[in-house]
Design an enzyme around this catalytic site. Structure first.
Site, PDB file in Angstrom:
ATOM      1  N   GLU A 193       0.884  -1.171   0.000  1.00 32.60           N
ATOM      2  CA  GLU A 193       0.000   0.000   0.000  1.00 32.60           C
ATOM      3  C   GLU A 193       0.915   1.211   0.000  1.00 32.60           C
ATOM      4  O   GLU A 193       1.713   1.394   0.914  1.00 32.60           O
ATOM      5  CB  GLU A 193      -0.915  -0.030   1.232  1.00 32.60           C
ATOM      6  CG  GLU A 193      -2.113   0.897   1.118  1.00 32.60           C
ATOM      7  CD  GLU A 193      -1.786   2.320   1.501  1.00 32.60           C
ATOM      8  OE1 GLU A 193      -1.614   3.137   0.560  1.00 32.60           O
ATOM      9  OE2 GLU A 193      -1.688   2.615   2.685  1.00 32.60           O
ATOM     10  N   CYS A 212      -2.399   8.134   4.109  1.00 29.67           N
ATOM     11  CA  CYS A 212      -2.422   7.857   2.676  1.00 29.67           C
ATOM     12  C   CYS A 212      -3.806   8.128   2.103  1.00 29.67           C
ATOM     13  O   CYS A 212      -3.962   8.365   0.913  1.00 29.67           O
ATOM     14  CB  CYS A 212      -1.988   6.424   2.401  1.00 29.67           C
ATOM     15  SG  CYS A 212      -2.781   5.222   3.460  1.00 29.67           S
TER      16      CYS A 212
END
Length: 515
Positions: free
Chosen positions: A286, A320
């Site tokens: 990720e 994020c």
């Protein structure tokens, strides 16, 4: 028989009893600040002369802990210990492995405020953000334990007359876990227990900015009955230890959360078959995002403003999933912008010593300098309408910053900043809004604020992100409710906290028996 999964409730800090309990937890944590933490290899404590010093980003003078720093020799020992432990752990029943997670979750729950208080100290998290981080760590353990019990049954396949066919999952091997510093408990815990509960063994290299919480969690796992060698704790530099672990021929799986630059580098290195390697390595990655909140012309102004504010400035934008781009229809652009400024300037940015602090510091000097440099870029590309200043004299504090009138191709609209900066871009219609929303190399999260049902249905198809939200912020995914992972350069779309995630840590095996 387990109870159905429900996410861990968040603490209400409007309740003075909870405030007092949290203050006590902060006092408890303060008593062990500055403590030394060893490596853990095959259950043994290993002290090293070299240390990683974790400091409080809200108070640079306060040392949270000194953690032993691993060398390549230690990394090799950890890999060998994990490989040896795998030969026994892989055959431990899924129910027994799940029981370790249930016990660990219970231990963390009993000390929830203490762990959250440590997050306040080690990462500068405001109380509500720290509480949510700890709750998510508990959620990962509870959810993955239940998922593994279900997966232990395998999946149904067809059988012909005279044969019995089975489709089952088996463990993969040694897993290298490289978690981030932003969700220093939740993601670290989730990416550690997922391989453990699926029968794999772990070498954990925590983020160098936040290694103390990882050391504390390893203690919890050991106290919960995890055998020696199943998890090995080796903090160290990415260049020396990280690369060594990724390259090692006995590494089967790498799970990484962090920057695009490091993630793609790991992906590339893992693809190379090393001498003696007998398998292809898997990578679960990720790698960040450049996430957008789209505001349609018929949107509720207050909802839009609150959604943009929360998405942009929760944990100082160090997510994020942070909504660092607001793409707003021209008919409501000025109203939304004005209201976001009002909300932002009413909030407290300070050392997170009390529940009323909305935003604390950024994580370290490197982040501070990078964010401040982007603010200077923003002054050239757009119109600074709020914030834009910083103070790193005592901690790494930056005022929440808003830029208006950005071009869709501006650097502030394209590059991940990972800080409290949001860029506003005006669009003339929904077509243009979707075009701008999709114009980056990332595809992690996004939100659309609208009352137009046709636009909602269209965005479901055409807004290309892994986690898409309507009429709310684009942050705050909950395990088991909003499985999390993105498209494009945001990663491998490995949905953490989702029904497919554990299978990524295992190999499917077909068994056919004639009778």
């Amino acid at each position: 028989m387990t109870t159905p999964y429900k996410h861990e409730p968040f603490t209400n800090f409007q309740d003075q009893n909870n405030v007092e309990a949290f203050k006590k937890a902060l006092a408890t944590v303060s008593e062990y600040l500055g403590k030394d933490y060893p490596l853990v290899i095959n259950g043994e404590r290993v002290e090293t002369e070299a240390k990683i010093v974790s400091i409080n980003p809200a108070d640079k003078e306060e040392v949270v802990g000194r953690v032993s720093k691993a060398s390549q020799e230690h990394a090799e020992q950890a890999i060998q210990a994990a490989a040896k432990a795998f030969e026994e752990w892989r055959y431990t029943s899924p129910e027994e492995r799940a029981a370790v997670l249930f016990r660990a979750a219970a231990k963390v729950r009993r000390r929830k405020h203490e762990f959250s208080a440590l997050l306040v100290k080690e990462a500068g998290k405001p109380w509500n953000e720290a509480d949510a981080d700890t709750a998510e760590a508990i959620d990962f353990m509870e959810y993955y334990a239940r998922q593994m019990i279900e997966l232990a049954k395998g999946k149904p396949v067809n059988s012909r007359e005279g044969e019995k066919n089975q489709y089952v999952y088996t463990p993969t091997g040694v897993t290298v876990v490289i978690p981030p510093w932003n969700f220093l408990f939740a993601i670290m815990a989730g990416t550690t227990v997922a391989p453990i509960v699926t029968g794999n063994t772990v070498v954990l290299k925590p983020a160098s900015a936040t290694p103390v919480i990882a050391a504390k969690f390893v203690e919890v796992l050991e106290e919960s009955g995890l055998p020696k060698g199943v998890v090995n704790f080796v903090p160290g530099s990415g260049a020396e230890v990280g690369d060594y672990l990724v390259d090692h021929p006995k590494t089967s799986l790498i799970t990484f959360t962090g920057s695009r630059e490091v993630g793609t580098r790991i992906f590339e290195r893992a693809a190379k078959v090393q001498p003696g390697q007998q398998h292809l390595k898997r990578v679960i990655a990720e790698m960040g995002g450049k996430d957008t909140v789209v505001v349609d012309e018929d949107a509720d102004i207050e909802l839009a403003a609150q959604s943009i504010f929360t998405s942009a400035f929760g944990f100082a934008g160090q997510k994020c999933s942070a909504g660092s781009r607001a793409v707003v229809h021209e008919k409501v652009y000025d109203q939304v912008l004005e209201r976001v400024i009002e909300i932002t300037e009413s909030k407290v940015t300070a050392k997170p010593d009390s529940a009323d602090v909305y935003m604390g510091p950024v994580i370290d000097q490197g982040s501070y300098d990078k964010i401040m440099s982007y603010i200077e870029i923003g002054k050239q590309e757009g119109r600074l309408v709020s914030g834009g200043t910083g103070d790193d004299s005592k901690g790494y504090f930056i005022k929440p910053t808003i830029f208006a009138d950005l071009d869709p191709k501006a650097r502030l609209m394209q590059e991940e900043i990972f800080g409290p900066v949001v860029a506003f871009c005006k669009v003339s219609d929904f077509d243009e809004a979707l075009e701008v929303a999709n114009n980056t190399e990332y595809g992690l999260t996004g939100a659309v604020i609208t009352n137009n049902r046709k636009h909602i249905e269209r965005a479901k198809q055409e807004f290309h992100v892994g986690n898409l939200y309507f009429n709310r912020n684009c942050t705050g995914a909950i395990v088991g409710y909003h499985p999390f992972g993105g498209f494009k350069m945001s990663g491998t779309d490995s949905k953490a906290g989702g029904p497919d995630y554990l299978a990524l840590h295992m190999q499917a095996k077909t068994i056919s028996e004639m009778f």
